[in-house]
Write an enzyme that holds these catalytic residues in place. Structure first.
Site, short mmCIF file in Angstrom:
data_model
loop_
_atom_site.label_atom_id
_atom_site.label_comp_id
_atom_site.label_asym_id
_atom_site.label_seq_id
_atom_site.Cartn_x
_atom_site.Cartn_y
_atom_site.Cartn_z
N CYS A 174 -5.09 4.20 9.77
CA CYS A 174 -5.64 5.50 9.59
C CYS A 174 -7.21 5.81 9.92
O CYS A 174 -7.64 6.53 9.59
CB CYS A 174 -4.98 6.41 8.54
SG CYS A 174 -5.63 5.63 7.10
N ALA A 219 -2.91 -5.83 -2.90
CA ALA A 219 -2.04 -5.77 -2.00
C ALA A 219 -2.39 -7.00 -1.46
O ALA A 219 -1.31 -7.72 -1.00
CB ALA A 219 -2.40 -4.74 -0.90
N ASP A 222 0.80 -0.27 4.97
CA ASP A 222 0.35 1.15 5.33
C ASP A 222 -1.11 1.25 4.58
O ASP A 222 -1.14 2.23 3.52
CB ASP A 222 1.07 2.19 5.17
CG ASP A 222 0.44 3.66 5.76
OD1 ASP A 222 -0.30 3.63 6.38
OD2 ASP A 222 1.11 4.68 5.12
N ASP A 271 1.14 -1.27 -5.00
CA ASP A 271 0.01 -0.51 -4.82
C ASP A 271 -1.01 -0.78 -5.89
O ASP A 271 -0.48 -1.17 -6.83
CB ASP A 271 0.48 0.88 -4.80
CG ASP A 271 -0.55 2.05 -4.40
OD1 ASP A 271 -0.75 2.24 -3.15
OD2 ASP A 271 -1.33 2.58 -4.99
N PHE A 311 0.87 -1.06 0.05
CA PHE A 311 0.00 -0.08 -0.10
C PHE A 311 0.90 1.17 -0.18
O PHE A 311 0.76 2.22 0.72
CB PHE A 311 -0.97 0.10 1.32
CG PHE A 311 -1.65 -1.12 1.51
CD1 PHE A 311 -3.04 -1.05 0.91
CD2 PHE A 311 -1.50 -2.20 2.48
CE1 PHE A 311 -3.85 -2.33 1.09
CE2 PHE A 311 -2.10 -3.30 2.72
CZ PHE A 311 -3.19 -3.63 1.89
#
Length: 398
Positions: free
Chosen positions: A343, A283, A303, A254, A232
């Site tokens: 996140c 991914a 990530d 990605d 990612f």
């Protein structure tokens, strides 16, 4: 007492005002009297919030079409926001960033934590990219842009309308150039010795993720002589930082060909293009294939985008984070490092750590947690709003 010329919204009797008095920045639609007058307010209206006893609490921006009907802007006696009001907020934010960074590449405004609810501003030298993700900021965008140019001296201001919050606020998705002219191509950004190419017009978010800067730096400190896998990767965030830190090779995975092209351009700018390889694709598929091929890396970083962008998606998101850890852990060489990031606002640090450890355990590996990272200081946390502390980065030695 002088009556305010601004309209008023009022908390329901059952709603306690203590949270607002202590700095909580949001007022929900089920907490206020939503009579016909309130429902008729134009999204972005500036009003005074009162408690049930009609005592003024705060100056708020109102959007009757949003679950967050009011966003706290200032004290109840403050005037309607104008260019000077924005300039005061911007100067406070700028003074912090100028103390933290020696070059004008950073997040200048981090929404509620910098006193501008729903507003994101990232700075790229003489260019600023604004995400007005709340109706009030969209309405007052001319004043905000004028103050931004005055305070910072930027010569180009771009409006990015791709934020998820704009749809929740009933806003359009039309990007615009507010000042100057759009850049003719990607903008180079140097961080931690690496060079990143930021597409400010067509890239993800505002073009680059400044929030991971300290975590990139920590990973780079583990990368000397390492073979690195960055999954990612977007524009090569961790991979390029690792190459700057002395990695012998970095492989970026990605789903976006454009992002991987920018990663290659960044490596070329660094003189490290011969050390970077890429895979475009899903991914999870890539991690599975690397596992089947018994590939081994000294440093593996995952990530991903937010798997749990809302409370409703929390459990599915935790399962996805566990799966990432389970697929990534076997790829880490003995005594190597695994970095797992989230996140997601809806997933707290403890739950995320648990999901990662379950995945690592299911892969038959044992882990030491050596570092826990968060967003950089240009993404300050508003203590009263847990959602502003969204980024988590766990560094394991396996």
């Amino acid at each position: 007492m002088t009556l305010s010329p601004l309209p008023i919204i009022r908390l329901l009797p059952k709603t306690k005002p203590q949270a607002i008095r202590r700095g909580y920045p949001w007022v929900y639609a089920n907490e206020v009297v939503t009579d016909r007058r309130t429902r008729a307010m134009t999204p972005g209206t500036i009003a005074v919030l009162e408690d049930a006893e009609r005592s003024p609490l705060a100056l708020v921006a109102v959007n009757p079409e949003s679950k967050i009907i009011g966003r706290v802007l200032d004290g109840p006696d403050a005037a309607h926001p104008d260019k000077a009001w924005f300039a005061t907020r911007l100067r406070k934010a700028l003074s912090l960033r100028e103390r933290l960074f020696d070059a004008p590449y950073y997040r200048l405004i981090h929404a509620e934590a910098d006193g501008l609810p729903g507003v994101i501003i990232d700075r790229f030298g003489d260019i600023a990219v604004v995400q007005p993700n709340a109706a009030w900021a969209d309405v007052l965008l001319p004043d905000l842009a004028a103050a931004l140019a005055e305070v910072t001296g930027v010569t180009t201001i771009l409006k990015n309308a791709g934020g998820r919050g704009r749809a929740l606020e009933g806003l359009d998705d039309v990007d615009a150039v507010l000042l100057g002219s759009a850049p003719s191509g990607p903008v180079p950004v140097t961080m931690n010795g690496a060079t990143y190419m930021a597409d400010l017009m067509g890239g993800q978010k505002t073009g680059i993720f400044f929030d991971q800067r300290p975590n990139h730096a920590f990973a780079a400190g583990l990368a000397q002589g390492a073979r690195v896998l960055d999954v990612f990767s977007h524009v090569g965030g961790f991979g390029l930082a690792a190459l700057a830190g002395g990695a012998v090779a970095a492989h970026c995975v990605d789903g976006s060909e454009a992002a991987l092209g920018l990663a290659r351009d960044g490596a070329r700018q660094m003189g490290a293009d011969g050390k970077l390889s890429i895979t475009k694709g899903d991914a999870f598929d890539a991690l599975t294939t690397f596992g089947e091929d018994e590939a081994s890396f000294d440093l593996v970083v995952c990530d991903p985008p937010a798997f749990a962008p809302s409370a409703k998606a929390r459990e599915a998101g935790l399962r996805a984070y566990e799966r990432v850890a389970r697929l990534a852990a076997p790829l880490v060489a003995e005594d190597g490092y695994l970095v797992l990031c989230s996140c997601s606002h809806a997933v707290d640090l403890s739950s995320f750590t648990g999901a990662c450890l379950r995945g690592i355990g299911r892969a038959g590996r044992r882990a030491q947690l050596i570092h826990t990272g968060q967003a950089g200081p240009d993404h300050p946390l508003l203590p009263q709003l847990a959602e502003s502390g969204y980024l988590k980065a766990l560094f394991f030695r396996l």
